[in-house]
Design an enzyme around this catalytic site. Structure first.
Site, PDB file in Angstrom:
ATOM      1  CE1 TYR A  20      -3.387  -2.814   0.698  1.00  0.00           C
ATOM      2  CE2 TYR A  20      -2.278  -3.183   2.784  1.00  0.00           C
ATOM      3  CZ  TYR A  20      -3.198  -3.573   1.839  1.00  0.00           C
ATOM      4  OH  TYR A  20      -3.929  -4.717   2.034  1.00  0.00           O
ATOM      5  CE1 TYR A 148      -8.478  -5.208   1.853  1.00  0.00           C
ATOM      6  CE2 TYR A 148      -8.313  -6.547   3.842  1.00  0.00           C
ATOM      7  CZ  TYR A 148      -7.784  -6.107   2.642  1.00  0.00           C
ATOM      8  OH  TYR A 148      -6.561  -6.585   2.216  1.00  0.00           O
ATOM      9  CG  ASP A 242     -13.481 -11.712   6.612  1.00  0.00           C
ATOM     10  OD1 ASP A 242     -12.765 -12.059   7.568  1.00  0.00           O
ATOM     11  OD2 ASP A 242     -13.049 -11.113   5.606  1.00  0.00           O
ATOM     12  CE  LYS A 271      -6.231  -9.006   9.611  1.00  0.00           C
ATOM     13  NZ  LYS A 271      -5.053  -8.372   9.045  1.00  0.00           N
TER      14      LYS A 271
HETATM   15  C1  LIG Z   1     -11.712  -8.847   7.639  1.00  0.00           C
HETATM   16  C2  LIG Z   1     -10.506  -9.230   6.818  1.00  0.00           C
HETATM   17  N1  LIG Z   1     -10.627 -10.170   5.886  1.00  0.00           N
HETATM   18  C3  LIG Z   1      -9.570 -10.554   5.135  1.00  0.00           C
HETATM   19  C4  LIG Z   1      -8.329  -9.977   5.307  1.00  0.00           C
HETATM   20  C5  LIG Z   1      -7.179 -10.411   4.455  1.00  0.00           C
HETATM   21  O1  LIG Z   1      -6.270 -11.143   5.202  1.00  0.00           O
HETATM   22  P1  LIG Z   1      -4.773 -11.329   4.682  1.00  0.00           P
HETATM   23  O2  LIG Z   1      -4.133  -9.980   4.711  1.00  0.00           O
HETATM   24  O3  LIG Z   1      -4.162 -12.293   5.663  1.00  0.00           O
HETATM   25  O4  LIG Z   1      -4.857 -11.898   3.309  1.00  0.00           O
HETATM   26  C6  LIG Z   1      -8.167  -8.977   6.274  1.00  0.00           C
HETATM   27  C7  LIG Z   1      -6.882  -8.313   6.460  1.00  0.00           C
HETATM   28  O5  LIG Z   1      -6.764  -7.234   6.997  1.00  0.00           O
HETATM   29  C8  LIG Z   1      -9.295  -8.584   7.052  1.00  0.00           C
HETATM   30  O6  LIG Z   1      -9.209  -7.637   7.978  1.00  0.00           O
END
Ligand SMILES: Cc1ncc(COP(=O)(O)O)c(C=O)c1O
Length: 430
Positions: A20, A148, A242, A271
Site C-alpha cells: 500500500y 474489506y 469474515d 490474524k
Molecule cells: C476482515 C478481513 N478479511 C480478510 C483480510 C485479508 O487477510 P490477509 O491480509 O491475511 O490476506 C483482512 C486483512 O486485513 C481482514 O481484515
C-alpha cells in the site's frame, strides 16, 4: 538521523516493494530489531508501545513464551508435511479445537495460509454448495460498502468498490452486488428487496461482523447482524462471516457473531489465530454446507489445497494461542481496554478536525476530516514512543489484548496529542 539507519534497511530499501505504498516518495519505515511483550524495539534502541498489534495479529503480545516454545518444539520435530495424503497431530488437534470453540455446528475446518485465501475458499465453497445441490446460476455475492476481505481478485470483488479498486480493475473483477449495511429501516427494506429479487443468482452474503476493519473501523450493531442472518434465512441465501479481524476476542466476545446470537454458514479466521507469529487461516463450514460435498462422485469434492495448508508450525502456534485463550479468556481484558479507551479517547471529540470518536471492544478510533498527513502523523507517534499507523481518515488503536493500563494510556495520550497537533497545523496552513 539518516546515518543512524542500519545498512540492511538502506541497502534493502532499493529492492523491497512495500504494501500500500507509493514507492516514488516513500519514507524509510521504522526499523525494528526486536519485539517484547507489547513493545517494538527499534534498531537504535528506542521502544515503541505497539498500538496496532501488527495488523491485529499479536493478541497475546510478542514473544509469548508458551507460543515460542510450541513453535520451537515443532520446528525441531516436524516443521511441515503436506496435508494431501499425510496427517500430523497439530493440524488435526487444531481442527478439533476450533470446531469445539466455534459457535453452533461450524464443525469442519479447511486450512490455508492467509486471510484472503480463506475468504476465496469460503466463496468457492458457497458457489460449489449450490452446484452440488443441483441448483444452477447461484454464483454472485452480496457484500457491503465499507467492507474489506482481502487483496486477491475474488476478495477484491466483494470489497468496498473504492477501496477494492473496482474502477482500476474494471472488467477483471466479478460483478457482485454491493449494497449498504442495513442499519436503518430504509436500508433494511432495500437489502431485503435485493435478496428477494435476486436470490436465484446469489450464492452468499459475505461480511465482517460488527466492525468493518480495513474499510475504516466502521461499526454496526448486533441487531443489524441478526437482521442480516434472518434475511438470509428467509430468502435461502448462505451467510459467510469474515471474522479474520474480529475473531478471538477483539470485539469482547470470542467471535463477534456471538453478540448477535447467530451462526454463519461459513466463517473465516486468521490474524490472531497464531497470536501474530506465523501465517495461518481457516475456513469453517457448518454441517449442512459440508454435507453438500459428500457423494459417490469425486466431482462434488472441494478442489482446493494450498501447498502450505495446515503448516505444522503455524498449527502448533495456534494450538498454543488457544491454550492461552482457554487459560485466560480475553473477555475481561477486552472489557477493561474498552472502558479505558472510552474514557481516554473522549477528549479528542472536541478537537479541531475530529469527525467522530468510537470504541468497540479493544478497538479505539478517532475519525478525522480528510487529510494526507499520514507520514507526518506516524513520525509524530514514533517521537512519542508509540506505534500507530493512521490510514484514510482514521487514527486507531487495536492493541494486544494483554496491554497494561499504563501502556494503553501512553497510546491514547499520544493519539489525542497528535490529533490535537495535527488540528493546529491544519488551522495554520489554511
Ligand atoms: C476482515 C478481513 N478479511 C480478510 C483480510 C485479508 O487477510 P490477509 O491480509 O491475511 O490476506 C483482512 C486483512 O486485513 C481482514 O481484515
Amino acid at each position: 538521523m539518516a546515518d543512524t539507519h542500519p545498512t540492511w534497511l538502506t541497502d534493502g530499501f532499493d529492492h523491497i516493494w512495500l504494501p500500500y505504498t507509493q514507492m516514488q516518495d516513500a519514507p524509510l519505515p521504522a526499523p525494528i530489531a526486536r519485539t517484547q511483550g507489547c513493545k517494538l524495539i527499534m534498531a537504535d534502541g528506542r521502544e515503541l508501545v505497539d498500538g496496532v498489534a501488527s495488523w491485529w495479529t499479536a493478541a497475546h503480545g510478542y514473544n509469548h513464551p508458551h507460543i515460542r516454545e510450541a513453535v520451537i518444539r515443532q520446528v525441531e520435530t516436524l516443521p511441515h508435511v503436506m496435508l494431501g495424503g499425510l496427517a500430523h497431530e497439530q493440524a488435526y488437534t487444531l481442527a478439533s479445537r476450533l470446531a469445539k470453540m466455534a459457535p453452533g455446528d461450524l464443525s469442519r475446518v479447511f486450512f490455508s495460509e492467509s486471510g484472503s485465501v480463506s475468504v476465496e475458499i469460503a466463496m468457492k465453497m458457497a458457489v460449489q454448495y449450490w452446484i452440488n445441490k443441483g441448483v444452477t446460476g447461484r454464483s454472485r455475492f452480496v457484500s457491503f460498502t465499507g467492507g474489506y476481505h482481502g487483496d486477491t481478485f475474488a476478495t477484491m470483488s466483494v470489497c468496498d468498490p473504492e477501496e477494492g479498486m473496482h474502477s482500476l480493475f474494471a472488467g477483471l473483477l466479478a460483478d457482485q452486488i454491493i449494497t449498504d449495511l442495513p442499519v436503518d429501516a430504509a436500508k433494511q427494506d432495500a437489502f431485503d428487496a435485493v435478496l428477494a429479487s435476486r436470490k436465484d443468482e446469489i450464492a452468499a452474503v459475505v461480511m465482517e461482523p460488527l466492525v468493518q476493519g480495513a474499510g475504516g473501523m466502521i461499526m454496526h450493531s448486533p441487531e443489524t447482524l441478526a437482521f442480516i442472518r434472518a434475511a438470509c434465512d428467509r430468502h435461502g441465501v448462505l451467510l459467510i462471516l469474515d471474522e479474520i479481524f474480529t475473531g478471538f476476542g477483539r470485539t469482547g466476545t470470542l467471535f463477534a457473531c456471538e453478540q448477535a446470537d447467530i451462526v454463519p454458514d461459513i466463517m473465516t479466521l486468521s490474524k490472531a489465530l497464531t497470536g501474530g507469529t506465523l501465517p495461518l487461516a481457516a475456513t469453517l463450514a457448518r454441517t449442512h454446507v459440508f454435507d453438500a460435498f459428500l457423494s459417490d462422485s469425486a466431482e462434488t469434492a472441494l478442489m482446493h489445497g494450498p501447498t502450505y495448508m495446515g503448516n505444522a508450525m503455524g498449527c502448533a502456534a495456534a494450538n498454543a494461542a488457544l491454550d492461552l485463550i482457554e487459560r485466560d479468556p480475553p473477555g475481561p481484558h477486552v472489557a477493561r481496554i474498552e472502558q479505558q479507551l472510552r474514557a481516554e479517547l473522549e477528549a479528542a471529540r472536541a478537537l479541531d478536525g475530529v469527525v467522530d470518536v468510537r470504541v468497540k471492544g479493544a478497538i479505539g478510533v478517532i475519525e478525522l476530516e480528510p487529510h494526507a498527513d499520514h507520514d507526518w502523523m506516524k513520525a509524530e507517534f514514533i517521537s512519542r514512543g508509540v506505534w500507530i499507523r493512521p490510514f484514510n481518515n482514521i487514527v486507531y488503536t487495536t492493541p494486544p489484548l494483554v496491554i497494561s493500563a499504563g501502556d494503553l494510556s501512553q497510546i491514547t495520550a499520544a493519539m489525542v496529542d497528535v490529533v490535537s497537533a495535527w488540528g493546529t497545523r491544519k488551522r495554520k496552513e489554511s
